[in-house]
Motif scaffolding. Structure first.
Motif, PDB file in Angstrom:
ATOM      1  N   LEU A  44       0.836  -1.199   0.000  1.00  0.00           N
ATOM      2  CA  LEU A  44       0.000   0.000   0.000  1.00  0.00           C
ATOM      3  C   LEU A  44       0.873   1.253   0.000  1.00  0.00           C
ATOM      4  O   LEU A  44       1.929   1.261   0.637  1.00  0.00           O
ATOM      5  CB  LEU A  44      -0.874   0.037   1.258  1.00  0.00           C
ATOM      6  N   PRO A  45       0.417   2.316  -0.663  1.00  0.00           N
ATOM      7  CA  PRO A  45       1.112   3.599  -0.514  1.00  0.00           C
ATOM      8  C   PRO A  45       1.066   4.011   0.962  1.00  0.00           C
ATOM      9  O   PRO A  45       0.121   3.648   1.679  1.00  0.00           O
ATOM     10  CB  PRO A  45       0.287   4.564  -1.371  1.00  0.00           C
ATOM     11  N   THR A  51      -4.220   5.191   6.640  1.00  0.00           N
ATOM     12  CA  THR A  51      -5.681   5.134   6.735  1.00  0.00           C
ATOM     13  C   THR A  51      -6.131   3.775   7.251  1.00  0.00           C
ATOM     14  O   THR A  51      -7.013   3.692   8.110  1.00  0.00           O
ATOM     15  CB  THR A  51      -6.317   5.430   5.364  1.00  0.00           C
ATOM     16  N   LEU A  52      -5.528   2.700   6.747  1.00  0.00           N
ATOM     17  CA  LEU A  52      -5.875   1.348   7.197  1.00  0.00           C
ATOM     18  C   LEU A  52      -5.616   1.196   8.695  1.00  0.00           C
ATOM     19  O   LEU A  52      -6.469   0.698   9.436  1.00  0.00           O
ATOM     20  CB  LEU A  52      -5.090   0.307   6.410  1.00  0.00           C
ATOM     21  N   GLU A  58      -9.753   2.327  15.135  1.00  0.00           N
ATOM     22  CA  GLU A  58     -11.089   2.851  15.432  1.00  0.00           C
ATOM     23  C   GLU A  58     -12.169   1.782  15.266  1.00  0.00           C
ATOM     24  O   GLU A  58     -13.344   2.078  15.462  1.00  0.00           O
ATOM     25  CB  GLU A  58     -11.387   4.036  14.517  1.00  0.00           C
ATOM     26  N   ASP A  59     -11.784   0.571  14.916  1.00  0.00           N
ATOM     27  CA  ASP A  59     -12.728  -0.528  14.655  1.00  0.00           C
ATOM     28  C   ASP A  59     -13.769  -0.098  13.632  1.00  0.00           C
ATOM     29  O   ASP A  59     -14.958  -0.364  13.775  1.00  0.00           O
ATOM     30  CB  ASP A  59     -13.381  -0.998  15.950  1.00  0.00           C
ATOM     31  N   ALA A  60     -13.291   0.586  12.593  1.00  0.00           N
ATOM     32  CA  ALA A  60     -14.186   1.155  11.585  1.00  0.00           C
ATOM     33  C   ALA A  60     -14.304   0.291  10.328  1.00  0.00           C
ATOM     34  O   ALA A  60     -14.880   0.720   9.344  1.00  0.00           O
ATOM     35  CB  ALA A  60     -13.695   2.551  11.195  1.00  0.00           C
TER      36      ALA A  60
END
Length: 65
Positions: A44-45, A51-52, A58-60
């Motif tokens: 990934l960049p 973001t990941l 945040e358990d998002a």
């Protein structure tokens, strides 16, 4: 350039089925399964990796049923 993979500090040890390793690669951040390191990786960049990580903390993320 030699790849230097680092095991997650949240690894549960040898019996943990969900352990990953990370590496800083020229093309981004590499993520691979520590139990199958030669079976591919996700790269990934850096911004997408950040973001990941934020979404995991945040358990998002959607969880499979």
């Amino acid at each position: 350039m030699t790849e230097h993979w680092r095991k997650s500090s949240h690894s549960g040890g040898p019996s943990d089925p969900a352990c990953v390793e990370l590496a800083e690669l020229p093309e981004g951040i590499g993520i691979r399964d520590s139990k199958n390191p030669h079976h591919g990786r996700l790269t990934l960049p850096p911004a997408a990796f950040g973001t990941l990580v934020r979404q995991i903390k945040e358990d998002a993320l959607d969880h499979p049923s």
